[in-house]
Design an enzyme around this catalytic site. Structure first.
Site, PDB file in Angstrom:
ATOM      1  N   TYR A 292       0.840  -1.209   0.000  1.00 28.90           N
ATOM      2  CA  TYR A 292       0.000   0.000   0.000  1.00 28.90           C
ATOM      3  C   TYR A 292       0.874   1.257   0.000  1.00 28.90           C
ATOM      4  CZ  TYR A 292      -3.679   3.173   1.794  1.00 28.90           C
ATOM      5  OH  TYR A 292      -4.571   4.199   1.968  1.00 28.90           O
TER       6      TYR A 292
ATOM      7  N   LYS B 107       1.084   4.221  -2.817  1.00 32.85           N
ATOM      8  CA  LYS B 107       0.740   5.613  -2.492  1.00 32.85           C
ATOM      9  C   LYS B 107       1.926   6.553  -2.715  1.00 32.85           C
ATOM     10  CE  LYS B 107      -3.550   4.919  -1.373  1.00 32.85           C
ATOM     11  NZ  LYS B 107      -4.622   5.464  -2.212  1.00 32.85           N
TER      12      LYS B 107
HETATM   13  P1  NAP Z   1     -13.200   2.656   1.487  1.00 32.58           P
HETATM   14  O1  NAP Z   1     -14.211   3.162   2.439  1.00 32.58           O
HETATM   15  O2  NAP Z   1     -12.625   1.298   1.660  1.00 32.58           O
HETATM   16  O3  NAP Z   1     -13.742   2.823   0.004  1.00 32.58           O
HETATM   17  C1  NAP Z   1     -12.942   2.427  -1.073  1.00 32.58           C
HETATM   18  C2  NAP Z   1     -13.595   2.854  -2.356  1.00 32.58           C
HETATM   19  O4  NAP Z   1     -12.762   2.420  -3.443  1.00 32.58           O
HETATM   20  C3  NAP Z   1     -14.971   2.208  -2.533  1.00 32.58           C
HETATM   21  O5  NAP Z   1     -15.795   3.108  -3.231  1.00 32.58           O
HETATM   22  C4  NAP Z   1     -14.630   1.004  -3.407  1.00 32.58           C
HETATM   23  O6  NAP Z   1     -15.710   0.536  -4.189  1.00 32.58           O
HETATM   24  C5  NAP Z   1     -13.576   1.628  -4.301  1.00 32.58           C
HETATM   25  N1  NAP Z   1     -12.792   0.638  -5.022  1.00 32.58           N
HETATM   26  C6  NAP Z   1     -11.983  -0.332  -4.527  1.00 32.58           C
HETATM   27  N2  NAP Z   1     -11.473  -1.058  -5.528  1.00 32.58           N
HETATM   28  C7  NAP Z   1     -11.978  -0.550  -6.678  1.00 32.58           C
HETATM   29  C8  NAP Z   1     -11.840  -0.863  -8.050  1.00 32.58           C
HETATM   30  N3  NAP Z   1     -11.085  -1.885  -8.463  1.00 32.58           N
HETATM   31  N4  NAP Z   1     -12.504  -0.114  -8.958  1.00 32.58           N
HETATM   32  C9  NAP Z   1     -13.293   0.899  -8.568  1.00 32.58           C
HETATM   33  N5  NAP Z   1     -13.487   1.247  -7.291  1.00 32.58           N
HETATM   34  C10 NAP Z   1     -12.826   0.524  -6.350  1.00 32.58           C
HETATM   35  O7  NAP Z   1     -11.919   3.629   1.458  1.00 32.58           O
HETATM   36  P2  NAP Z   1     -11.750   5.157   1.887  1.00 32.58           P
HETATM   37  O8  NAP Z   1     -11.289   5.176   3.284  1.00 32.58           O
HETATM   38  O9  NAP Z   1     -12.915   5.962   1.454  1.00 32.58           O
HETATM   39  O10 NAP Z   1     -10.466   5.482   1.006  1.00 32.58           O
HETATM   40  C11 NAP Z   1     -10.536   6.220  -0.206  1.00 32.58           C
HETATM   41  C12 NAP Z   1      -9.124   6.520  -0.645  1.00 32.58           C
HETATM   42  O11 NAP Z   1      -8.446   7.248   0.384  1.00 32.58           O
HETATM   43  C13 NAP Z   1      -8.292   5.265  -0.907  1.00 32.58           C
HETATM   44  O12 NAP Z   1      -7.435   5.468  -2.005  1.00 32.58           O
HETATM   45  C14 NAP Z   1      -7.484   5.122   0.376  1.00 32.58           C
HETATM   46  O13 NAP Z   1      -6.287   4.441   0.168  1.00 32.58           O
HETATM   47  C15 NAP Z   1      -7.240   6.582   0.721  1.00 32.58           C
HETATM   48  N6  NAP Z   1      -6.942   6.800   2.150  1.00 32.58           N
HETATM   49  C16 NAP Z   1      -7.849   6.504   3.119  1.00 32.58           C
HETATM   50  C17 NAP Z   1      -7.516   6.745   4.441  1.00 32.58           C
HETATM   51  C18 NAP Z   1      -8.458   6.470   5.562  1.00 32.58           C
HETATM   52  O14 NAP Z   1      -8.037   6.613   6.733  1.00 32.58           O
HETATM   53  N7  NAP Z   1      -9.701   6.100   5.331  1.00 32.58           N
HETATM   54  C19 NAP Z   1      -6.273   7.267   4.758  1.00 32.58           C
HETATM   55  C20 NAP Z   1      -5.372   7.552   3.732  1.00 32.58           C
HETATM   56  C21 NAP Z   1      -5.726   7.334   2.433  1.00 32.58           C
HETATM   57  P3  NAP Z   1     -16.723  -0.627  -3.660  1.00 32.58           P
HETATM   58  O15 NAP Z   1     -17.790   0.087  -2.853  1.00 32.58           O
HETATM   59  O16 NAP Z   1     -17.230  -1.240  -4.918  1.00 32.58           O
HETATM   60  O17 NAP Z   1     -15.905  -1.574  -2.831  1.00 32.58           O
END
Ligand code: NAP
Length: 244
Positions: A151, A155
């Site tokens: 990951y 990133k």
């Molecule tokens: P999340 O709640 O797990 O949601 C992930 C999203 O990505 C969902 O809409 C999922 O779709 C979609 N996704 C996964 N694989 C996919 C694919 N192959 N094609 C299209 N869509 C796909 O994650 P989040 O926390 O909102 O994170 C969003 C972004 O922020 C990510 O890139 C994550 O790495 C980054 N981030 C998050 C955090 C945190 O603390 N939450 C921190 C740093 C960075 P489905 O609904 O179909 O599964």
């Protein structure tokens, strides 16, 4: 305001992606919500939205899906002003035990998918002589993190990818930036064991996890017309967890 602009947000079904898409819609853009599968509830929202919301079937782990998705968007909207690469997955584990497929799945979704979308969208943005690209990285893309080699590599890769494209297209009215969240309340962090959450909180000076809307607001700034002199940058939104 983003009236008259067309935006695509990947992974917009929930979490940070949905908050970003809703925020850009509230600012007046026509927003294409990239989702892995379009549900009947989504179709209803779309038909009630007077063309302001479009749900696009888009699996960022598939080159075919990306090509078809971009074709559909460009054929219907004629342009793309804003691309937000948000979709992301984790496959955590210590590196000595990490399987090739756990490494590659994360790279394909988080980095290769973003590369393919940036390449496709940039072609259209160059013709328009305008564009805004923002990718959602993570604090661990800068700091690294034990148990997240795949990951963190994906990133960190997004940062280097964005800087490189930023230099290639700076003279064409296109900016390319990154937002790097720390811990944010979403399904991704809900899945963490309580002990890990408590430990994480000890390292966040603000004393809480972030909200998806706080990440959306950072994206909102970078995609504005007024941010045209900001490119190749990473905006860290992490409650002071890492001052980089
Ligand atoms: P999340 O709640 O797990 O949601 C992930 C999203 O990505 C969902 O809409 C999922 O779709 C979609 N996704 C996964 N694989 C996919 C694919 N192959 N094609 C299209 N869509 C796909 O994650 P989040 O926390 O909102 O994170 C969003 C972004 O922020 C990510 O890139 C994550 O790495 C980054 N981030 C998050 C955090 C945190 O603390 N939450 C921190 C740093 C960075 P489905 O609904 O179909 O599964």
């Amino acid at each position: 305001m983003l009236e008259g602009q067309v935006a695509l947000v990947t992974g917009a079904s929930r979490g940070i992606g949905r908050a970003i898409a809703d925020c850009l819609r509230a600012e007046g853009a026509q927003v294409w919500y990239g989702v892995r599968s379009v549900t009947s509830e989504m179709e209803k929202i779309q038909s009630d939205s007077q063309n302001r919301v479009v749900y696009l079937s888009l699996d960022v782990a598939s080159g075919d899906s990306i090509e078809k998705g971009l074709d559909t968007l460009l054929n219907r909207s004629g342009r793309i002003d804003i691309l937000v690469n948000n979709a992301g997955i984790v496959r955590d584990g210590l590196m000595v035990r990490m399987k090739d497929e756990d490494f590659m799945d994360v790279i394909e979704t988080n980095l290769l998918g973003a590369f393919r979308l940036m390449r496709g969208a940039t072609k259209a943005m160059m013709k328009q002589k305008y564009g805004r690209i923002v990718s959602i990285s993570s604090v661990v893309g800068t700091t690294g993190n034990a148990g997240q080699a795949n990951y963190a590599a994906s990133k960190g890769g997004l940062v280097a990818l964005s800087k490189s494209l930023a230099l290639e297209v700076a003279s064409r009215g296109i900016t390319v930036n990154v937002v790097a969240p720390g811990f944010v309340e979403t399904d991704m962090t809900d899945a963490l064991p309580d002990k890990v959450r408590e430990k994480a909180l000890e390292h966040i000076p603000v004393g809480r996890f972030g909200k998806a809307s706080e990440i959306a607001f950072a994206v909102r700034y970078l995609v504005s017309r007024e941010a045209g002199f900001v490119t190749g940058q990473t905006l860290h939104v992490n409650g002071g967890m890492a001052l980089v």
